[in-house]
Write a protein that holds these residues in place. Structure first.
Motif, PDB file in Angstrom:
ATOM      1  N   LYS A   1       0.786  -1.234   0.000  1.00 33.10           N
ATOM      2  CA  LYS A   1       0.000   0.000   0.000  1.00 33.10           C
ATOM      3  C   LYS A   1       0.819   1.287   0.000  1.00 33.10           C
ATOM      4  N   THR A   2       2.013   1.262   0.590  1.00 33.02           N
ATOM      5  CA  THR A   2       2.716   2.547   0.691  1.00 33.02           C
ATOM      6  C   THR A   2       3.667   2.734  -0.475  1.00 33.02           C
ATOM      7  N   TRP A   3       3.964   3.994  -0.783  1.00 33.04           N
ATOM      8  CA  TRP A   3       4.884   4.286  -1.869  1.00 33.04           C
ATOM      9  C   TRP A   3       6.268   3.744  -1.553  1.00 33.04           C
ATOM     10  N   THR A   4       6.681   3.988  -0.291  1.00 32.36           N
ATOM     11  CA  THR A   4       8.017   3.536   0.116  1.00 32.36           C
ATOM     12  C   THR A   4       8.146   2.028  -0.047  1.00 32.36           C
TER      13      THR A   4
ATOM     14  N   ARG B   1       6.466   0.029  -2.020  1.00 31.83           N
ATOM     15  CA  ARG B   1       6.508  -0.373  -3.434  1.00 31.83           C
ATOM     16  C   ARG B   1       7.852  -0.009  -4.039  1.00 31.83           C
ATOM     17  N   ALA B   2       8.404   1.133  -3.608  1.00 31.70           N
ATOM     18  CA  ALA B   2       9.713   1.534  -4.111  1.00 31.70           C
ATOM     19  C   ALA B   2      10.771   0.512  -3.702  1.00 31.70           C
TER      20      ALA B   2
ATOM     21  N   PHE C   1      15.522   6.786  -7.978  1.00 37.85           N
ATOM     22  CA  PHE C   1      14.997   6.411  -6.673  1.00 37.85           C
ATOM     23  C   PHE C   1      15.924   6.958  -5.593  1.00 37.85           C
TER      24      PHE C   1
END
Lengths: 598, 290
Positions: free
Chosen positions: B164-167, B169-170, B186
């Motif tokens: 769910k979080t951007w971090t 997924r990054a 990144f």
């Protein structure tokens, strides 16, 4: 070789031998004598690991397993079966070599991290088996009553006698490791460590070479283990824990790719931790600290400091090129393969897919002996993929490739190199940390055949090979006008020079077919023109060239035929003139090129 | 017999949960840095030791001591990353060599803890008493429930974080393709830092939750590291799901071997399982081929 040169070149051996000889004479304390013996076993064990980890960059977390093999096999064969200790040692070493080879092979196909994991498991398994199969290994209470080694009736039971015996093994194995490290196989290991792709393109059979050196390092550890058994005459599982593997690894990583570096490290580490036994509890912390500090000061290990600045010079100077010999003819004469007529390379309906996208679609063309064939096309047209398929880095999904009449569709890169295919890469793929001439010498890898033993003992054949390889490499450099930079580390050269060295390295393979991937990329106009002259001269020597290139003036001026790729399909195969007039080519590529230039 | 099996099942879940947590931290760090973080066991050990220190030397309540111990773990992990791992990677030391250096970090931490707390095993009291509960005839110590529950919670949070979080997924993207991630700009260093914080949280939790059942001492780390790697390699170094599967499998194999065959063989069986998986499916049971 006179005594003076011998002393000059081999002085570290003399120092080592003198140290080993004097140690028992000087040291009177039996405690320090024991420390010396413990060190001696470490010193033996690390000789193989220096090649494996220092030079070839393969990390093993479980060499304690092979140390245990040697010790337990030797102990059980003498105690339970009553064999002669020397025979037991030999059997132990032989068994270990077979086992180590079979164990390592499946892992060598994979990324190196899997071998690290596998050896970690192996070390644990051997330790647990030794500890738990009480019926065979005596479990935690170990195997007592192991006989001493003896020479005839002379039993080696005193510490000083054992120290000299161990000393002989140290000198032997250090000699082996030193010779292997600085000659053909050592360069191959360095090449594998720094750039496996380029190494295999030079004809190095990576898995086979790593399998052999893994096996060698395991045998050396087994010998050390066997010596341990016949020295303390009692063995138990505690000597074969993970800690032993870690200690070896730490020594080898601090030492780096140089046997003297690892030897010095072993003296410091074993010396400190044994002499300051009072602080035994802190010795682990000390090891750890030393490891971290050492790698901060010398990221490539002590080796970087110890290595001679003119590496490769010895071989290159051993036999200077005969005066009046035309370098170019020597350079390009394809090795004992006669010049063929007709087609050297034929591609028949080659397709390659990645997931759903088709990178190459039914590519067919052929190259005749002594032609230069240019391959052009927009970015992403599949040019490099095509070279990789020809070269064996990729297997085509359908279609077939024939080289000099032989089907090579499923050959791998080092086999293609052996069949006379040289290769350069789009992004410079040199072996970092090596001198220029050493890089080129890797290209001559297939000119030698001596293995670890022949190379390590520096027998006549290995010495001749080495001289010939050095010679050939220097000729390659002369051809390219780079002799002056021969003994500089490659990274210190300009980009243009690096591209030339990559070409030189491929030429040193004496290829029949040369695959060049954008050799002019990044070169200025003058350099590119010079490259054109070089390519023609190379062709004059009977070499066939397949040239992937974006530099249109270069391709159009040197190529006999030009193949045009667009989205993985061949849209034209014609002379340079014909291609530049072809409507479809202009629409797909050349027109666009003209626009981007103007 | 059924009760015995149930009993074993409960132990297997507990053991397995600890291994899952250990493997999870190792997988996350491996994915982001390609380093085998041999120091992870020491981080867990420091979690357990810190809990001991807070409870016995300061008298603060458990509910504060646990987060405080986790904070200590994070600090130690970040120090190891900032002082050693990142600078060495930046100097071009290969990731396998940096992995070996993390063994050095572990050695230093263990020695330091030994100097401060001595060599004897230290007891830590259970989170909620030691009276066993009887569930379907099997008697289960409450601490086991804590371990399984906390692990489950950690797993759910992990999966949510990565999905769910951007971090999160990054971080997944970073593990999938380093070069591409670097080229796409990144914030690599920040993601490395998050990985180490994350690993410190799950590793510390493993040490903290297991301290009451197995005591704690400077020396517990090595075993946890090895078990974590075995679990991660069996499940697949590539994904958090692999850590879950691997950890549980190793826990079950160990406990059932000990329960039905012999406790001498439990380590041997798990390591043989590791070798078998490495031979047959080197990328791990849950790993992706290719």
């Amino acid at each position: 070789m006179g005594i003076a040169t011998l002393v000059k070149r081999r002085w570290p051996f003399l120092v080592l031998a003198a140290m080993i000889f004097c140690f028992p004479l000087v040291i009177k304390s039996s405690f320090l004598m024991r420390v010396g013996l413990v060190w001696a076993l470490f010193a033996i064990s690390i000789t193989g690991m220096t090649l494996l980890t220092g030079h070839a960059g393969v990390v093993s977390l479980g060499h304690s397993a092979f140390y245990a093999f040697g010790a337990y096999l030797s102990a059980l064969l003498t105690v339970r079966a009553g064999l002669n200790p020397w025979l037991a040692m030999l059997i132990a070493a032989g068994t270990t070599s077979v086992f180590a080879y079979l164990f390592s092979v499946p892992f060598l196909k994979l990324r190196r991290v899997y071998l690290a994991m596998g050896t970690l498991g192996l070390g644990e398994v051997v330790f647990l088996v030794a500890k738990n199969t009480t019926d065979v290994t005596g479990g935690v209470s170990g195997v007592p009553g192991i006989p001493y080694l003896s020479l005839g009736r002379f039993v080696l039971s005193h510490d000083w006698q054992l120290f000299y015996l161990f000393g002989i093994f140290i000198i032997l194995f250090v000699f082996l490791a030193e010779n292997v490290g600085r000659t053909r196989l050592g360069r191959a290991y360095h090449a594998i460590r720094t750039n496996e792709t380029a190494a295999s393109a030079m004809g190095i059979d990576v898995q086979w070479e790593l399998g052999k050196v893994f096996c060698f390092s395991a045998v050396v550890c087994a010998v050390a283990g066997s010596l341990l058994a016949h020295f303390i005459t009692f063995i138990s599982p505690e000597s074969f824990t993970l800690d032993y593997s870690f200690a070896l690894l730490i020594i080898v990583i601090i030492g780096g790719a140089n046997i003297w570096g690892t030897l010095v490290t072993s003296i410091v580490l074993v010396g400190f931790s044994e002499v300051f036994r009072v602080f035994q509890d802190f010795s682990m912390g000390f090891y750890g600290l030393l490891l971290i500090v050492a790698l901060f000061v010398f990221p490539d290990g002590l080796a970087a400091v110890l290595s001679s600045k003119r590496r490769g010079a010895a071989a290159a100077e051993a036999s200077p090129p005969a005066p009046g010999r035309d370098t170019a003819t020597v350079l390009a004469g394809p090795r004992d393969r006669g010049h063929g007529e007709g087609k050297i390379l034929e591609l028949n309906g080659i397709s390659k897919r990645y997931g759903g996208t088709e990178a190459l679609s039914r590519v067919s063309f052929s190259v005749e002996y002594n032609q230069i064939v240019g391959i052009i096309g927009p970015n992403g047209a599949g040019k490099t993929t095509l070279l990789n398929v020809i070269n064996g880095f990729l297997t085509p999904w359908e279609g077939s490739i024939t080289l000099a009449g032989v089907d090579v569709t499923r050959k791998v890169p080092h086999e293609m190199a052996r069949m006379g295919v040289g290769r350069t890469f789009q992004l410079t793929n040199l072996f970092k940390g090596m001198t220029v001439v050493e890089n080129v010498m890797v290209g001559c890898h297939l000119d030698g055949e001596s293995g670890i033993l022949a190379g390590g003992l520096n027998v006549g054949r290995a010495r001749r090979e080495e001289a010939e390889i050095g010679n050939r490499a220097m000729e390659s450099l002369e051809f390219l006008g780079l002799t002056g930079r021969a003994f500089d580390i490659v990274e210190s050269l300009s980009f243009g020079e690096q591209r030339l060295i990559e070409l030189g390295r491929a030429l040193a393979m004496r290829p029949e077919l040369l695959l060049l991937d954008e050799p002019a990329a990044g070169l200025n106009t003058a350099e590119a023109e010079r490259l054109g002259v070089l390519l023609r001269r190379i062709r004059e020597q009977g070499v066939t060239i397949v040239l992937v290139e974006h530099n249109m003036p270069l391709v159009m001026s040197v190529s006999d035929m030009v193949y045009v790729l667009d989205f993985g399909r061949g849209i034209a195969f014609d002379t340079a003139d014909g291609v530049s007039r072809n409507e479809e080519v202009i629409r797909a590529y050349l027109g666009q090129e003209v626009r981007s230039v103007s | 017999m059924l009760e015995y099996t149930l009993q074993l099942l409960a132990s297997a879940l507990t053991e397995g949960s600890i291994y899952v947590l250990m493997a999870l931290g190792l997988v996350i760090i491996y994915r982001s840095t390609e380093v085998l973080y041999f120091n992870q066991g020491s981080i867990a050990m420091i979690g357990g030791i810190s809990l001991y220190a807070f409870l016995n030397h300061t008298g603060i309540p458990l509910a504060i001591a646990i987060p405080a111990s986790l904070a200590v773990c994070i600090v130690v992990a970040l120090l190891s990353q900032w002082l050693v791992v990142l600078p060495l990677l930046a100097r071009g030391v290969s990731s396998l060599n940096v992995s070996i250096i993390t063994i050095g970090i572990a050695m230093i931490l263990e020695t330091a803890v030994m100097m401060l707390f001595g060599k004897d095993p230290l007891p830590v009291s259970s989170f909620s008493g030691d009276d066993p509960l009887t569930i379907f005839g099997a008697s289960i110590v409450p601490q086991h429930l804590w371990i399984v529950g906390l692990t489950a919670l950690a797993l759910v949070l992990t999966l949510l974080f990565f999905k769910k979080t951007w971090t999160g997924r990054a971080m997944t993207g970073l593990g999938d393709n380093h070069l591409l991630a670097r080229a796409s700009g990144f914030p690599i260093k920040r993601l490395f830092t998050y990985s180490f914080i994350f690993a410190a949280l799950v590793g510390g939790l493993a040490g903290i939750a297991s301290a009451p059942i197995s005591y704690t001492s400077y020396a517990v780390g090595t075993r946890l590291t090895i078990k974590g790697f075995v679990a991660a390699a069996v499940g697949g170094m590539g994904s958090p799901v692999g850590a879950l599967v691997g950890g549980l499998i190793i826990g079950f194999f160990e406990v059932f071997t000990a329960g039905f065959i012999s406790s001498n063989l439990k380590d041997l069986i798990t390591i043989l399982l590791l070798l078998l998986v490495l031979k047959l499916r080197p990328e791990g049971l849950m790993g992706e081929r290719g």
